[in-house]
Design a protein around this motif. Structure first.
Motif, mmCIF file in Angstrom:
data_model
loop_
_atom_site.group_PDB
_atom_site.id
_atom_site.type_symbol
_atom_site.label_atom_id
_atom_site.label_comp_id
_atom_site.label_asym_id
_atom_site.label_seq_id
_atom_site.Cartn_x
_atom_site.Cartn_y
_atom_site.Cartn_z
ATOM 1 N N ASP A 105 0.815 -1.210 0.000
ATOM 2 C CA ASP A 105 0.000 0.000 0.000
ATOM 3 C C ASP A 105 0.850 1.263 0.000
ATOM 4 O O ASP A 105 0.343 2.363 0.177
ATOM 5 N N SER A 106 2.157 1.111 -0.190
ATOM 6 C CA SER A 106 3.072 2.254 -0.200
ATOM 7 C C SER A 106 3.769 2.343 -1.552
ATOM 8 O O SER A 106 4.489 1.420 -1.946
ATOM 9 N N LEU A 107 3.558 3.458 -2.243
ATOM 10 C CA LEU A 107 4.233 3.664 -3.525
ATOM 11 C C LEU A 107 5.742 3.753 -3.334
ATOM 12 O O LEU A 107 6.509 3.281 -4.179
ATOM 13 N N VAL A 108 6.189 4.334 -2.230
ATOM 14 C CA VAL A 108 7.626 4.430 -1.949
ATOM 15 C C VAL A 108 8.229 3.039 -1.826
ATOM 16 O O VAL A 108 9.286 2.746 -2.398
ATOM 17 N N ASP A 109 7.562 2.155 -1.072
ATOM 18 C CA ASP A 109 8.079 0.791 -0.901
ATOM 19 C C ASP A 109 8.157 0.066 -2.239
ATOM 20 O O ASP A 109 9.145 -0.618 -2.536
ATOM 21 N N TYR A 110 7.102 0.214 -3.053
ATOM 22 C CA TYR A 110 7.110 -0.479 -4.327
ATOM 23 C C TYR A 110 8.188 0.066 -5.257
ATOM 24 O O TYR A 110 8.917 -0.698 -5.902
ATOM 25 N N ALA A 111 8.298 1.388 -5.328
ATOM 26 C CA ALA A 111 9.313 1.995 -6.195
ATOM 27 C C ALA A 111 10.712 1.603 -5.742
ATOM 28 O O ALA A 111 11.609 1.409 -6.574
ATOM 29 N N LEU A 112 10.915 1.468 -4.426
ATOM 30 C CA LEU A 112 12.223 1.048 -3.923
ATOM 31 C C LEU A 112 12.497 -0.408 -4.280
ATOM 32 O O LEU A 112 13.627 -0.763 -4.652
#
Length: 218
Positions: free
Chosen positions: A170-177
């Motif tokens: 649910d976190s775009l930051v986590d996915y992009a990382l």
């Protein structure tokens, strides 16, 4: 010349490449790596992920900032497609979202990976019919570094979410990382979402023995 997934290391014939790419065996990379590691362990989990994502995009932009748009677009589209797939109970909608994600990723990969191959074939064909004034260098495009690695990593993620074997983050930051983490971004290997994404999402703690193992591997 180009390798399997991007420009080859600098040569004496083209020394300018040395200053345009942060290769893993250059002094600038070791300065970058030491700075990132030292700063990262002074932050909390969420701060670490934001900082590592910024550092990863800085690293990739150092190679060629123009290629950042590709990884940004594909990461955002896949993040939302995965969430909508997981939230939907309508099979046709789920298939359509999967198709959108796969079409985007594979179109990017196919275009940038094989455009130059087809240009070379076209030039040969034109020469064969007497049109020899077309020079292939005027038609070439840049091959983004690591595009195969991060493309197939995203494909694995969206397919796992579609099959309901993986819960979307649910976190775009986590996915992009997960997609762009710099140590494997340009050199691989392709990471299974269930392996790397879980490490991105969980808090981490510094373990001296693990750090020593990492230093020895480097």
């Amino acid at each position: 010349s180009e390798g399997a997934d991007g420009p080859a290391p600098p040569t004496t014939q083209n020394p300018g490449l040395l200053y345009g790419r942060m290769l893993f065996d250059t002094p600038v990379y070791f300065v970058f790596l030491a700075t990132v590691v030292a700063a990262c362990w002074r932050m909390g989990h969420r701060g670490q992920n934001v900082f590592l994502l910024a550092a990863s995009y800085f690293f990739y932009g150092w190679w060629d900032w123009r290629c950042l748009s590709l990884i940004l677009i594909s990461s955002v589209v896949d993040f939302y497609c995965a969430r909508w797939i997981a939230a939907s109970g309508h099979s046709a909608r789920r298939r359509a979202l999967l198709a959108v994600s796969l079409a985007l990723n594979l179109s990017f990969l196919g275009f940038f990976k094989y455009f130059n191959f087809f240009v070379d074939s076209l030039v040969i064909a034109l020469h064969a019919v007497g049109l020899g004034n077309v020079h292939p260098t005027t038609l070439r495009i840049l091959l983004p570094a690591g595009i195969s690695f991060y493309t197939f990593q995203q494909v694995a993620y969206i397919v796992d979410v579609y099959r309901r074997t993986l819960e979307p983050t649910d976190s775009l930051v986590d996915y992009a990382l997960f997609v762009g983490l710099f140590p494997h971004l340009i050199a691989g290997p392709i990471q299974q979402p269930s392996y790397l994404l879980q490490q991105v999402r969980r808090p981490r703690r510094f373990v001296p023995g693990h750090a020593l193992d990492g230093i020895l591997l480097i």
